[in-house]
Design a protein around this motif. Structure first.
Motif, PDB file in Angstrom:
ATOM      1  N   PRO A 227      38.758  59.666  36.231  1.00 55.74           N
ATOM      2  CA  PRO A 227      38.148  60.443  35.150  1.00 55.74           C
ATOM      3  C   PRO A 227      37.854  59.554  33.945  1.00 55.74           C
ATOM      4  O   PRO A 227      38.627  58.634  33.666  1.00 55.74           O
ATOM      5  N   ALA A 228      36.758  59.855  33.243  1.00 54.54           N
ATOM      6  CA  ALA A 228      36.387  59.035  32.082  1.00 54.54           C
ATOM      7  C   ALA A 228      37.174  59.491  30.857  1.00 54.54           C
ATOM      8  O   ALA A 228      36.621  59.963  29.871  1.00 54.54           O
ATOM      9  N   GLU A 229      38.494  59.402  30.963  1.00 58.85           N
ATOM     10  CA  GLU A 229      39.352  59.744  29.835  1.00 58.85           C
ATOM     11  C   GLU A 229      40.621  58.905  29.889  1.00 58.85           C
ATOM     12  O   GLU A 229      41.007  58.418  30.961  1.00 58.85           O
ATOM     13  N   LEU A 247      34.926  60.155  27.458  1.00 60.75           N
ATOM     14  CA  LEU A 247      33.481  59.972  27.344  1.00 60.75           C
ATOM     15  C   LEU A 247      32.813  61.343  27.283  1.00 60.75           C
ATOM     16  O   LEU A 247      33.039  62.191  28.143  1.00 60.75           O
ATOM     17  N   ALA A 248      31.998  61.543  26.246  1.00 60.76           N
ATOM     18  CA  ALA A 248      31.232  62.789  26.125  1.00 60.76           C
ATOM     19  C   ALA A 248      29.789  62.360  26.009  1.00 60.76           C
ATOM     20  O   ALA A 248      29.391  61.827  24.986  1.00 60.76           O
ATOM     21  N   GLY A 249      29.039  62.555  27.060  1.00 66.11           N
ATOM     22  CA  GLY A 249      27.666  62.050  27.043  1.00 66.11           C
ATOM     23  C   GLY A 249      27.710  60.536  27.055  1.00 66.11           C
ATOM     24  O   GLY A 249      28.342  59.935  27.908  1.00 66.11           O
ATOM     25  N   ILE A 256      39.225  64.573  23.755  1.00 66.13           N
ATOM     26  CA  ILE A 256      38.275  65.086  24.753  1.00 66.13           C
ATOM     27  C   ILE A 256      38.541  66.556  25.089  1.00 66.13           C
ATOM     28  O   ILE A 256      37.620  67.313  25.370  1.00 66.13           O
ATOM     29  N   ARG A 257      39.820  66.982  24.999  1.00 67.71           N
ATOM     30  CA  ARG A 257      40.108  68.384  25.353  1.00 67.71           C
ATOM     31  C   ARG A 257      39.528  69.336  24.306  1.00 67.71           C
ATOM     32  O   ARG A 257      38.894  70.331  24.645  1.00 67.71           O
TER      33      ARG A 257
END
Ligand SMILES: C[S@@+](CC[C@H](N)C(=O)[O-])C[C@H]1O[C@@H](n2cnc3c(N)ncnc32)[C@H](O)[C@@H]1O
Length: 512
Positions: A227-229, A247-249, A256-257
């Motif tokens: 996962p990208a976190e 990662l957001a976009g 992130i949550r």
């Protein structure tokens, strides 16, 4: 070693106690390496600690400094580990890390603390400890010219290591600036870097290195995409993470949550956010009233200027503290970017003489944006700067306060380039927008997006993505917003959620 060389090579050795703590943490995480590579091993703190914690591992040390390598070798000999160690004097930049990684047997751990210096510092010191000149993040034109091409040497090094490890199961544990760790993760997550899991454990860089910078131990397991976190832990001893970045976009967010819960607040702001005036000549352009119609500048000169080009000015600290009464003025030489400034001579001869007296200071402005421009040019001007109402915010403060601004003594309040603002023709509209921006849901969303340790947590790119309509709804201001939108049809509807292009990462200047 000279101070210059120490800075150029980021030569700040890790205290052995910290290296021991890091190795104990890795062991607790289940890391059981057969081979440990320390790519910039220095005098060997990490290898000494690893020799004790991982008694079966092969220990490989590389460093550009031969004296350090000799010292590290002797330390491992004293620790009865010479027979399982391998040291070489090696320049990281010219080394084939893919081949080195391919040669490493069994489960691999890359461990260490690469230099925390930026390319621009090395260049300023006229040093050569840099990767081959390349625009490694693909920045071009204005981004490169305005400093976004400034990067940490360790960022470059870590990216090379992730590339070398691509697809191979291994662990990486590196001390670095927290911003560097995030940039590496963003790079890896966006470029199929195959990071299976990642965590950041904060360290006290002041205590261990005397450096005023947010730093961490970045721990990453490579081999497959996860996962990208990444979990962020308060310190090396914490068992539970404080928060997860992710990662957001196209960019990272600090929480992130919360971001996912509030992601409908992201959209297209129906207004255009602007940056304040950029002039880079505060000693001449910023002035204080001195009584008797005279002004005083930062050079402590008393001057008499015509009022035509003087405007009340607010700075980011004024906004962050809710101060709307300006203490200083800005001598504004242009109302539009590129405007001819020679007309000042006719309208305000004293002002023109004053400017020309300090011509050399304007000429000495470093930024290339002033090259080939009219004398005394500024940026960040246009009709919007002279609107009667503004909603403004500091770009440099972590907790944004949006301030409603009108005019002062008949002139519009101007802002400098540490601030961002929206401009309005009428007060009612500006008031509603300020209310929405200062609402609890908006604050929560913004704090999920921005990182504490960035120099400029708030940027135009970030503000431009606030979906005012959705935020107004969540803040109980939906009706007020709809009524405003109806009354002022210049506001464009905003329905769609757009994934982020948020450039929130500007590295701090401090380096150890
Ligand atoms: C922050 S110190 C850390 C040293 C060691 N890793 C530790 O944790 O104590 C950075 C090290 O990087 C080394 N170094 C700097 N530039 C290098 C390069 N181009 N290639 C290899 N080593 C380099 C320096 O000599 C220095 O020992």
């Amino acid at each position: 070693m000279s101070v210059h060389a120490k800075i150029e090579f980021g030569d700040f050795q890790t205290p052995v106690e910290l290296a021991v703590e890091v190795c104990a943490l890795l062991k607790n995480l289940g890391v059981q390496p057969d081979t440990i590579i320390e790519p910039t091993c220095g005098t060997g703190a990490f290898l000494i600690a690893a020799a004790e914690t991982f008694p079966r591992a092969r220990l490989m040390g590389r460093d550009i400094n031969t004296d350090h390598v000799t010292q590290a070798k002797m330390a491992l000999k004293a620790a009865h580990s010479a027979n399982r160690s391998d040291f070489r004097t090696q320049d990281f930049f010219s080394h084939d890390w893919e081949a080195e990684v391919a040669r490493a047997n069994g489960s691999l751990l890359i461990l260490g603390n690469p230099p925390w210096v930026t390319n621009s510092t090395v260049e300023r010191l006229e040093g050569s400890n840099l990767p081959v000149k390349e625009n490694f993040l693909g920045l071009r034109g204005i981004a490169a010219r305005t400093g976004k091409a400034n990067f940490d040497i360790s960022e470059w090094m870590l990216i090379q290591l992730v590339k070398a490890l691509r697809g191979r199961e291994a662990w990486m544990a590196m001390l670095c600036k927290a911003a560097t760790a995030r940039k590496l993760l963003r790079f890896a997550w966006q470029n199929d870097g195959r990071i299976a899991e990642a965590s950041l454990f904060r360290i006290d860089a002041k205590k261990h290195f005397g450096a005023s910078v947010d730093a961490c131990l970045l721990v990453a397991r490579t081999g497959a995409n996860g996962p990208a976190e990444a979990a962020v832990f308060k310190d090396l001893a914490s068992a539970k993470p404080d928060v997860k970045i992710g990662l957001a976009g196209r960019d990272l967010v600090a929480d992130i949550r919360t971001y996912r819960r509030l992601r409908n607040f992201e959209g297209l702001c129906p207004y255009q956010w602007r940056s304040g005036v950029k002039h880079d000549c505060a000693s001449v352009m910023e002035l204080w009233r001195n009584g008797g119609g005279k002004m005083r500048n930062k050079l402590n000169e008393e001057v008499e200027l015509e009022p035509d080009y003087l405007f009340p000015l607010l700075k980011c600290s004024d906004l962050a503290n809710g101060r709307t009464k300006p203490e200083r003025c800005l001598l504004l030489t242009q109302r539009q970017v590129g405007e001819d400034t020679s007309g000042i001579a006719r309208v305000a001869p004293k002002t023109w003489r004053y400017l020309n007296r300090h011509h050399d200071l304007f000429k000495a402005r470093k930024s290339s944006i002033y090259h080939k421009r009219a004398d005394f040019s500024v940026f960040g001007v246009g009709d919007y700067a002279f609107a009667p109402w503004k909603v403004a915010v500091s770009g440099l403060h972590r907790y944004p306060v949006f301030v409603l601004l009108g005019s002062h003594e008949g002139k519009p309040l101007l802002l400098d380039d540490t601030c961002y603002f929206l401009s309005f023709d009428n007060k009612a509209e500006a008031q509603v927008v300020a209310k929405i921006l200062n609402s609890a849901p908006c604050r929560e969303f913004l704090s999920a997006l921005v990182f504490e340790d960035t120099k400029r947590p708030v940027t135009v790119e970030l503000l431009q993505r606030l979906n005012l309509r959705a935020i107004a709804g969540a803040a109980g201001l939906g009706e007020e917003w709809e009524a405003t939108a109806e009354k002022f049809p210049s506001i464009k509807p905003q329905e769609e959620t757009v994934q982020g292009l948020m450039l929130m990462e500007t590295p701090r200047k401090e380096e150890k």
